[in-house]
Design a protein around this motif. Structure first.
Motif: not given
Length: 230
Positions: A56-61, A84-97
């Motif tokens: 999610e941190e890279k979503a703006s780019i 989902r969150s894995i190992a402290g990272k907030r993630l987005i499924h790439s298919s959704a992006m």
């Protein structure tokens, strides 16, 4: 019995492992395309569950928006089931992006933003098609084929969980949601995602094409003399 979902760890996208897409607008500065490349290499992860994720941190780019607007777009237009969150990272499924980028690229009035959103979209698609991602999925298939055989003995039941009859020799573990249609690889290995059934029950479930949990519950009520939900 605890949930035995597939343990998921994240793999970085290896340098040079995917084909960079065509730069469709020559008026966009190369440094802007390179910024997307950098976001892919640092912000895209491939899970050992075979799923590609975007930090999610890279979503703006990827979205070509400021951080505040990008976060609003992610919160508003991407469903929670694709996060989902894995190992402290907030993630987005790439298919959704990918879907979001495709939609926004068609709607934007800025030619440069459209070109960069399409470039980001195509980069994500290419990562998913890369040899690295395909190898992870092959390894996952091998792991799943071995582990799914253990599901038959993973539930604490002596009876057919659909008919209530005693289990007979040759009973099976049946996934409540058809694996070929409900493709979450973690659910495929979850003992709570299925039931133990006798061979005759298993054949009847497939004959009736009961593809999901709701249909299976309706069949159980039918056997118990109840009525289907309307």
């Amino acid at each position: 019995m605890g949930n035995k979902k597939l343990p998921v760890t994240l793999k970085d996208v290896s340098a040079g492992s995917y084909q960079k897409p065509e730069q469709k607008n020559e008026l966009v500065d190369d440094s802007q395309y390179e910024s997307v490349d950098s976001a892919v290499e640092s912000g895209v992860k491939i899970g050992t569950n075979g799923v590609e994720y975007v930090d999610e941190e890279k979503a703006s780019i990827f979205l070509q928006e400021n951080k505040g607007d990008a976060q609003y777009i992610v919160d508003t237009f991407i469903a929670d089931r694709h996060k989902r969150s894995i190992a402290g990272k907030r993630l987005i499924h790439s298919s959704a992006m990918v879907g979001l980028l495709d939609e926004r690229a068609q709607e934007t009035r800025s030619a440069s933003k459209q070109a960069l959103q399409q470039y980001a979209r195509d980069s994500l698609i290419n990562v998913g098609d890369s040899d690295q991602a395909q190898k992870i999925r092959r390894d996952l298939d091998d792991f799943n084929s071995k582990e799914q055989k253990k599901l038959r003995t993973s539930r604490d039941s002596d009876v057919d969980e659909v008919t209530g009859e005693l289990l007979e020799k040759g009973y099976a573990f049946h996934h409540k949601n058809q694996k070929s249609l409900h493709t979450d690889p973690e659910q495929a290995l979850d003992p709570e995602a299925g039931v133990l059934v006798n061979d005759s029950t298993h054949k009847e479930i497939h004959r009736r094409k009961l593809r999901d949990e709701k249909a299976l519950e309706e069949y159980k009520r039918e056997l118990e003399g109840g009525e289907k939900e309307t």
